[in-house]
Structure formats: structure tokens, C-alpha cells
Design a protein around this motif. Structure first.
Motif, PDB file in Angstrom:
ATOM      1  N   ALA A  51      22.430  14.107   4.609  1.00 41.04           N
ATOM      2  CA  ALA A  51      22.023  12.786   4.020  1.00 41.04           C
ATOM      3  C   ALA A  51      23.006  11.880   4.545  1.00 41.04           C
ATOM      4  O   ALA A  51      22.644  10.457   4.555  1.00 41.04           O
ATOM      5  CB  ALA A  51      22.318  13.019   2.497  1.00 41.04           C
ATOM      6  N   ASP A  52      23.901  12.038   5.300  1.00 39.02           N
ATOM      7  CA  ASP A  52      25.097  11.478   5.671  1.00 39.02           C
ATOM      8  C   ASP A  52      25.138  11.295   7.247  1.00 39.02           C
ATOM      9  O   ASP A  52      24.792  12.374   7.746  1.00 39.02           O
ATOM     10  CB  ASP A  52      26.462  11.316   5.038  1.00 39.02           C
ATOM     11  N   VAL A  53      25.587  10.183   7.832  1.00 42.94           N
ATOM     12  CA  VAL A  53      25.847  10.116   9.297  1.00 42.94           C
ATOM     13  C   VAL A  53      26.740  10.993   9.764  1.00 42.94           C
ATOM     14  O   VAL A  53      26.311  11.640  10.635  1.00 42.94           O
ATOM     15  CB  VAL A  53      26.324   8.824   9.617  1.00 42.94           C
ATOM     16  N   ASN A  54      27.781  11.316   8.929  1.00 44.98           N
ATOM     17  CA  ASN A  54      28.760  12.554   9.580  1.00 44.98           C
ATOM     18  C   ASN A  54      28.096  13.921   9.739  1.00 44.98           C
ATOM     19  O   ASN A  54      28.343  14.827  10.736  1.00 44.98           O
ATOM     20  CB  ASN A  54      30.099  12.612   8.814  1.00 44.98           C
ATOM     21  N   SER A  55      27.484  14.306   8.441  1.00 45.58           N
ATOM     22  CA  SER A  55      26.871  15.600   8.780  1.00 45.58           C
ATOM     23  C   SER A  55      25.782  15.719   9.725  1.00 45.58           C
ATOM     24  O   SER A  55      25.439  16.740  10.357  1.00 45.58           O
ATOM     25  CB  SER A  55      26.369  15.929   7.214  1.00 45.58           C
ATOM     26  N   ARG A  56      25.072  14.634   9.817  1.00 46.34           N
ATOM     27  CA  ARG A  56      23.922  14.707  11.059  1.00 46.34           C
ATOM     28  C   ARG A  56      24.578  14.674  12.348  1.00 46.34           C
ATOM     29  O   ARG A  56      23.959  15.639  13.144  1.00 46.34           O
ATOM     30  CB  ARG A  56      23.096  13.301  10.961  1.00 46.34           C
TER      31      ARG A  56
END
Length: 338
Positions: A51-56
Motif C-alpha cells: 500500500a505504500d511507496v516504500n513497500s512497493r
């Protein structure tokens, strides 16, 4: 990398803290590279897991270990096809090796014996009939649907069979399941063991009236394999990888999102002792498939084929042949103690 024939990455999606020890060497080493493919579930359900940029960004970087490898070894054919469908990887470079169950779940002298001590909470359960479930609380595990299905069972069956959940979760997370069971009128019949040691887990698999695994999506489905090794009758979802793990040894749920179907099949199995014994026998017959020696043999056959070491007819490279595979020198690099 001089003299290294193959670099095998066993866990490409490990935490960031391992990056310095287990780097992405794709494109940096002269040796051929291979990685283990467990699943690409986060990429299939990005709204739930990325859901967040860092995890993607982190996931994309780790995913490059898979898509950039020369060869891949998947734990199920479903995971293999997921990578082909969603990322365009050639199916020719992905070999299915399946998954294995730890030796201590086997009770035939070939595995490590477990200690005999049983925790008091589990010992109490062994004297009762129980519908057993093992999972991790993830939305995919479909636990509320299992509670709903249990609530739909006839009172005559519920009074004889507790619904036992075994998994580690936070008190707040478990309260959600407990509250759901209370709303369905079965709060007093739902048991939460919390984390249990393997000895207790093995006993629950062996003694349960039925093991139910209603997951919506899996890359393999290890609890199913463990339950079968221990001889439990199994009811499992007929979605994603689970039918191939079950083989012909379980009853399958066509639509695990439907509590009514789950309830109907639980009732059918618990009401038919002959069927339950037949399922136990089928589980016992299936257990050999999950020995690690068989998984290793399938892995060796794939690697020999890819590395050009197979000779003779195509049948000599069969990944189903578990005897006589060659042994090769191996070096293991790990941040963990030996």
C-alpha cells in the motif's frame, strides 16, 4: 566467483537487514543464478500488501532476484504459473519442486523424535473431538468464514466438536475473531491455543476429528502437508496451489468464500466415520510426497537438466525420479549460525 557453477538464492524476499549478506548478485557473477520462488501474492494483491511507496519499491527490488535469475525453482506449479502469467517469465526456466515437511512430523523412525511433554492447554484438548485449524491471521486465511461455517453446523455436531484455532497473533487481533464468534453464538466453543510447540502441533494434527484449511489463496499450503503427514482427515480449499498439495487425499471446497459450502462439507465428513477413516488413509498414503529427500531429488533433476548434465533419453532427466541423482559440492553463506 571463479569456479562457482551456480549461485542459488534460497530466500529472495528476506528482510532488508540481510541485504549486505545475501545481496542481489544477478548480473554481477559469472556463474549461473537460480532462486527459489515461493509466491508472488503481494504483487497479485498489491492493495493489501504493497500500500505504500516504500513497500512497493522494496518488493520490486526483491522481485528482480526472481525475474533476473537464469533459473527458478518453485514450491508449487501454481506459483510457477503465477510468475508466468503476471511477469512473462518463460515457463521453461521454472521448475516445480514442491514443498517438504520437517522430519519430526513423521513417526516411522526416519525423522527426529519429538519430546514427549505436552502442554496442559493442548492436553485438555486431546480428550475432546475438535475441528482443527492452523493459520496466521492474514485476510487470505479466511478465518471468519470458518467461524461462520461452524456456527451453521447442527448443534448436535457443535456440542461434540470444538473449533480450535492455533496461531500466534496479538490480543487485539484475536479479539476480532472472538467477538465474531460471540456474534455468531459460538464464542464458548472457539478455542485459541496461541503459539504451540511442534510436539503439541503434531498431536493436534493426529488427534483432530478434522483439519480444515479454508484459505482463499496460497503459494503452497504447508499446514495441509503437515496434517496429511500426521494422518489427519483434511478439508481444504480447491483454489490456487491447494489442489496440487492435496492430490486425491482431501475433500476440496469449491468456493471457500461461501460459509454454507464449508459447513456442508464439514457436516458431511463428521457424520460419516467411514469417510473420515478413508481420508486418514489417503493422507497417510500421500505423506511420502512431502519428504525433503524427494524435494531435493526433484531440485537436483531440474538443475542437472538446466546445467546440461543430463544424458540419454528425456526420461533420464525426469524430475519425478527420486533415486540415484548426482551429488555436487556445495558452499553455504548465511548470516545465521550453523
Amino acid at each position: 566467483t571463479s569456479g562457482v557453477e551456480l549461485y542459488l538464492e534460497c530466500s529472495p524476499f528476506e528482510s532488508e537487514i540481510f541485504d549486505a549478506v545475501v545481496p542481489n548478485v544477478t548480473g554481477l557473477v559469472r556463474a549461473r543464478t537460480c532462486a527459489i520462488l515461493y509466491d508472488v501474492i503481494p504483487a497479485i494483491f498489491p492493495d493489501c500488501y504493497l500500500a505504500d511507496v516504500n513497500s512497493r519499491e522494496t518488493y520490486a527490488r526483491k522481485l528482480s532476484l526472481l525475474t533476473g535469475s537464469d533459473f527458478l525453482l518453485s514450491i508449487s506449479d501454481w506459483s510457477r504459473l503465477d510468475l508466468v502469467r503476471h511477469f512473462g517469465v518463460s515457463p521453461r526456466v521454472i521448475g516445480n519442486i514442491g514443498g517438504g515437511v520437517d522430519a519430526y512430523f513423521y513417526d516411522d523412525g526416519k525423522g527426529t523424535k519429538l519430546p514427549s511433554a505436552v502442554s496442559p492447554s493442548v492436553e485438555k484438548l486431546l480428550g475432546e473431538n475438535c475441528i482443527f485449524y492452523l493459520g496466521g491471521g492474514d485476510w487470505r486465511k479466511n478465518e471468519c468464514a470458518l467461524i461462520d461455517a461452524y456456527a451453521l453446523l447442527p448443534e448436535s455436531l457443535r456440542s461434540k466438536h470444538r473449533l480450535v484455532f492455533a496461531h500466534t497473533t496479538t490480543p487485539a487481533h484475536w479479539k476480532r475473531f472472538a467477538d465474531h464468534a460471540e456474534k455468531r453464538g459460538v464464542g464458548d466453543r472457539l478455542v485459541h491455543t496461541g503459539y504451540i510447540e511442534d510436539n503439541d502441533l503434531k498431536l493436534l494434527y493426529e488427534k483432530c476429528a478434522l483439519f480444515v484449511f479454508p484459505s482463499l489463496y496460497e503459494g503452497f499450503g504447508l499446514p495441509i502437508a503437515e496434517a496429511m503427514v500426521c494422518g489427519a482427515p483434511v478439508l481444504a480449499s480447491g483454489t490456487s496451489s491447494m489442489p496440487e498439495v492435496c492430490g486425491q487425499a482431501a475433500i476440496l471446497i469449491e468456493n471457500p468464500a461461501d460459509p454454507r459450502e464449508i459447513a456442508q462439507k464439514i457436516e458431511h465428513i463428521l457424520s460419516d466415520e467411514i469417510l473420515r477413516q478413508d481420508l486418514r488413509q489417503r493422507s497417510h498414503a500421500r505423506r511420502e510426497h512431502f519428504r525433503w529427500s524427494h524435494v531435493a531429488a526433484r531440485m537436483n533433476r531440474h538443475l542437472d537438466r538446466w546445467m546440461g548434465r543430463c544424458v540419454g533419453s528425456d526420461s533420464s532427466c525426469s524430475v519425478h525420479d527420486t533415486a540415484g541423482y548426482p551429488k555436487h559440492p556445495m558452499a553455504i553463506f548465511t548470516p545465521l549460525p550453523p
